[in-house]
Write an enzyme that holds these catalytic residues in place. Structure first.
Site, PDB file in Angstrom:
ATOM      1  N   ASP A 124       7.993  -3.818  -6.965  1.00 52.16           N
ATOM      2  CA  ASP A 124       7.028  -4.830  -6.532  1.00 52.16           C
ATOM      3  C   ASP A 124       7.168  -6.081  -7.395  1.00 52.16           C
ATOM      4  OD1 ASP A 124       4.333  -5.938  -5.619  1.00 52.16           O
ATOM      5  OD2 ASP A 124       4.305  -3.963  -4.674  1.00 52.16           O
ATOM      6  N   ASP A 133      -6.787  -1.083 -17.938  1.00 52.24           N
ATOM      7  CA  ASP A 133      -6.920   0.099 -17.095  1.00 52.24           C
ATOM      8  C   ASP A 133      -5.573   0.695 -16.691  1.00 52.24           C
ATOM      9  OD1 ASP A 133      -8.812   1.804 -16.167  1.00 52.24           O
ATOM     10  OD2 ASP A 133      -9.374   0.663 -14.404  1.00 52.24           O
ATOM     11  N   HIS A 159       0.248  -8.694  -7.067  1.00 46.49           N
ATOM     12  CA  HIS A 159       0.357  -7.656  -6.034  1.00 46.49           C
ATOM     13  C   HIS A 159       0.713  -6.297  -6.630  1.00 46.49           C
ATOM     14  CE1 HIS A 159       2.315  -5.547  -2.605  1.00 46.49           C
ATOM     15  NE2 HIS A 159       1.390  -6.158  -1.899  1.00 46.49           N
ATOM     16  N   ASN A 172     -10.543   6.046 -18.153  1.00 50.08           N
ATOM     17  CA  ASN A 172     -10.857   5.637 -19.524  1.00 50.08           C
ATOM     18  C   ASN A 172     -12.227   4.978 -19.654  1.00 50.08           C
ATOM     19  OD1 ASN A 172     -10.308   3.320 -18.119  1.00 50.08           O
ATOM     20  ND2 ASN A 172      -8.667   2.593 -19.449  1.00 50.08           N
ATOM     21  N   ASN A 250       2.285  -5.524   8.290  1.00 51.23           N
ATOM     22  CA  ASN A 250       1.066  -6.068   8.883  1.00 51.23           C
ATOM     23  C   ASN A 250       1.423  -6.997  10.047  1.00 51.23           C
ATOM     24  OD1 ASN A 250      -0.461  -4.816   6.819  1.00 51.23           O
ATOM     25  ND2 ASN A 250      -0.014  -6.523   5.461  1.00 51.23           N
ATOM     26  N   ALA A 265      10.184   0.468   5.384  1.00 49.11           N
ATOM     27  CA  ALA A 265       9.438   1.635   5.870  1.00 49.11           C
ATOM     28  C   ALA A 265      10.041   2.198   7.151  1.00 49.11           C
ATOM     29  CB  ALA A 265       7.978   1.258   6.101  1.00 49.11           C
ATOM     30  N   VAL A 270      12.318   6.803   4.362  1.00 46.87           N
ATOM     31  CA  VAL A 270      11.065   6.295   3.795  1.00 46.87           C
ATOM     32  C   VAL A 270       9.870   6.797   4.604  1.00 46.87           C
ATOM     33  CG1 VAL A 270       9.786   4.213   3.144  1.00 46.87           C
ATOM     34  CG2 VAL A 270      12.280   4.235   2.999  1.00 46.87           C
ATOM     35  N   SER A 326       0.112  -2.615   2.306  1.00 47.92           N
ATOM     36  CA  SER A 326       0.516  -2.554   0.897  1.00 47.92           C
ATOM     37  C   SER A 326      -0.462  -1.729   0.081  1.00 47.92           C
ATOM     38  CB  SER A 326       0.592  -3.955   0.290  1.00 47.92           C
ATOM     39  OG  SER A 326       1.840  -4.536   0.491  1.00 47.92           O
TER      40      SER A 326
END
Length: 631
Positions: A124, A133, A159, A172, A250, A265, A270, A326
């Site tokens: 990505d 995080d 992204h 956490n 999309n 995809a 995939v 995504s």
């Protein structure tokens, strides 16, 4: 932001119309060539002085810079070669949430699985390496001169960080928690700060993922143009055992009729993921097509985001909402990470089949072009699987079975665990205990799961859970019969003293350990062992010397250990002369006690048929003998 194929509309077009016609070939461009005759083609290109930028041996693929004449020459030399221009890739997201409970992946349902030791590559825009995080295990930037400043695989778009949070935001006590919070995530930066990448950047990213033995690759990227190089590259990765999860795209609103699933995809290697709303309706823009394999939440997903780019929701807190396929893809990646941890012996093909078989059917019954096999689900209780309940204490884990299962067997370190009183019990010190659970499903399929258990206490700086004596130390610690030292150590190889042995036996037999005056001249009433020494003397377990001393600091021998344990646990002494040991005889004081100790399987002696009765015994050995005799 909605993903679209990048169409290059050059302002140079009008300029070119005004230039005089040229007779030379078109400008050089970046191409990729897949060839089954790689060696011969490479030699030919060298002879023709064709510029080879890179060669991906795993994929039999060249990256080259070619003009029109060179393209014709290569096609004439190798008619079977696949030539393709560099492709461009975009991220595939819009904006704004469903909960991971929709896919049954909340911690309350997935415990004890957390994706531990599963390696996930996020292909990505990178991952924010400083986000509170997220914990990035490593990474790679495939963009050459477009990498992020500082750490090259850092996220300068946002992204990739959002995708990463859905998969593995840490548990956490801050922000959100991902589906597989203990998975190892790797930032593979193939998209630049504008969310754009190329065939070259992506093929390099996939190659890095293969070289680093990643288990799962999340591909929340799209292109509407077929890419033979990409198809070949991903095919190789899949054949090597990697799970590939891709956003379906999309494009449904742009292309409302027919197949709108985007690449990569769309490739058979995939898992193509579509998106649904909170109400489990298809997200309007989510692409449709026969290749769609599974669906996941994709509307208003709340996840991690780089602070410096977090402006859209009015709160610059490192979290935001995004929508699109995504965001759906990482839900599937996270669930697969849990299954990978749980079923470590399954291949990527088997895990893929398991994933689709457990999906919640949506839309038209069976597989359809809008939802695939249905909504991804993490199923804790698969039909025919064992429902195991665990209870963790100091130094101990108890496992019980809540249902009926065929062929159930639990194994730890290749050793089959025995069940007593309908429970399996494991003793040990701090550490992870991976239990292999074998069983047969209701359909007769043999399965193997991994149940990762953890003992958090006792902790000793010099005892690891893998050492042979750790289970015995854990056993005695659970019974509050043994402790370590103030510095946090146990000193397992330190020889045990007569005073320490008296204390351990006294605790095991629940003797009175209150400090008091003893019969022995060399044991002070203030000694830590005074009470247990006197109680053991009164119980006939120990004795002193003729001079009225106990010699509390003397080390205990194996022969003395046999006497102490046999007397404490009332094992009948024997004068039988059937001993196999060549170094003991009936004339020895310890002889009558060694044989019953052997019969009780407290120890078996040594491989050379010796018992070594005069060898000093260590704290770890004494702990083992004491734990065994109490079973």
């Amino acid at each position: 932001m909605k993903a679209n194929q990048i169409f290059i509309i050059s302002s140079l077009f009008l300029t070119l119309l005004l230039l005089p016609l040229q007779t030379n070939a078109e400008s050089d461009m970046n191409y990729y060539i897949i060839s089954e005759n790689a060696d011969e083609l490479n030699k030919f290109m060298q002879e023709q002085d064709i510029q080879v930028n890179d060669y991906f041996g795993r994929f039999s693929t060249f990256e080259v810079t070619l003009n029109e004449d060179e393209i014709k020459a290569i096609k004439q030399f190798d008619s079977t070669a696949v030539l393709q221009k560099e492709r461009n890739y975009n991220i595939t997201s819009d904006k704004v949430i469903p909960s991971i409970t929709t896919v049954k992946a909340a911690p309350s349902n997935t415990t004890p699985y957390t994706g531990k030791n599963v390696k996930i590559g996020i292909l990505d825009s990178g991952i924010d390496t400083e986000h509170r995080d997220l914990k990035v295990a490593g990474g790679y930037c495939a963009l050459s001169n477009q990498c992020a400043t500082g750490i090259p695989y850092d996220d300068n778009h946002g992204h990739g960080t959002h995708v990463a949070g859905v998969i593995a935001a840490k548990a956490n006590d801050t922000g959100t928690v991902g589906i597989a919070p203990n998975a190892q995530i790797y930032s593979i930066k193939v998209l630049n700060e504008f969310g754009k990448g190329t065939t070259g950047s992506i093929i390099r990213g996939i190659e890095w993922a293969i070289e680093n033995d990643l288990d799962i690759l999340n591909l929340s990227i799209t292109s509407t143009t077929y890419d033979a190089v990409m198809e070949n590259t991903l095919k190789v990765a899949y054949e090597k055992g990697m799970l590939l999860v891709g956003a379906a795209g999309n494009e449904a609103l742009v292309q409302p009729k027919g197949n709108s699933v985007t690449y990569p995809a769309k490739f058979s290697s995939v898992i193509a993921v579509g998106a649904v709303t909170d109400e489990l309706a298809k997200l309007p823009e989510s692409s449709i097509g026969a290749e769609l394999e599974i669906a996941a939440p994709g509307y208003a997903i709340f996840s991690t985001y780089p602070n410096e780019w977090d402006f859209s929701d009015g709160k610059q807190d490192g979290y935001t909402h995004l929508s699109g396929t995504s965001m759906a893809a990482p839900h599937v990646t996270g669930v697969l990470a849990l299954y990978r941890e749980r079923f470590p012996s399954m291949t990527n093909v088997q895990l893929r089949a398991l994933l689709t078989s457990l999906a919640k059917d949506l839309g038209t019954p069976g597989r359809d072009s809008s939802f695939g096999f249905g909504l991804v689900q993490y199923e804790k209780d698969i039909e025919g699987s064992p429902q195991l309940e665990t209870k963790v204490e100091k130094g101990k884990v108890e496992i019980s079975l809540a249902n009926s299962v065929t062929g159930l067997q639990l194994t730890l370190n290749n050793k089959i665990l025995n069940k007593q009183n309908n429970k399996w019990t494991i003793y040990g010190v701090q550490g992870d205990y991976p239990i292999e659970v074998s069983y047969q499903t209701a359909k007769g399929i043999k399965m193997k799961e991994r149940l990762n258990l953890q003992i958090t206490n006792p902790i000793y700086s010099d005892v690891k859970r893998t050492q042979w004596f750790s289970e015995h130390i854990g056993n005695l610690a659970n019974k509050e019969q043994i402790n370590g030292y103030d510095d946090g150590s146990f000193k397992p190889y330190q020889e045990i003293t007569r005073a320490e042995a008296a204390v351990l036996i006294g605790r095991a037999k629940s003797l009175d350990g209150a400090l008091r005056k003893t019969t022995f001249s060399d044991v002070s009433e203030k000694s830590f062992a005074a009470g247990y020494i006197q109680s053991a003397l009164d119980a006939g377990i120990i004795s002193g010397y003729k001079d009225g001393t106990f010699k509390p600091d003397d080390k205990v021998t194996r022969g003395e250990m046999a006497i102490l344990l046999a007397k404490a646990f009332k094992l009948s002494p024997t004068t039988s002369n059937k001993s196999k040991f060549v170094d003991i005889s009936p004339s020895m004081a310890a002889y009558p006690y060694i044989l019953p100790i052997i019969d009780a399987k407290v120890t078996v002696g040594y491989g050379d048929n010796t018992f070594k009765p005069y060898n000093k015994i260590t704290r770890s050995e004494f702990a083992a003998f004491l734990a065994r005799i109490q079973k």
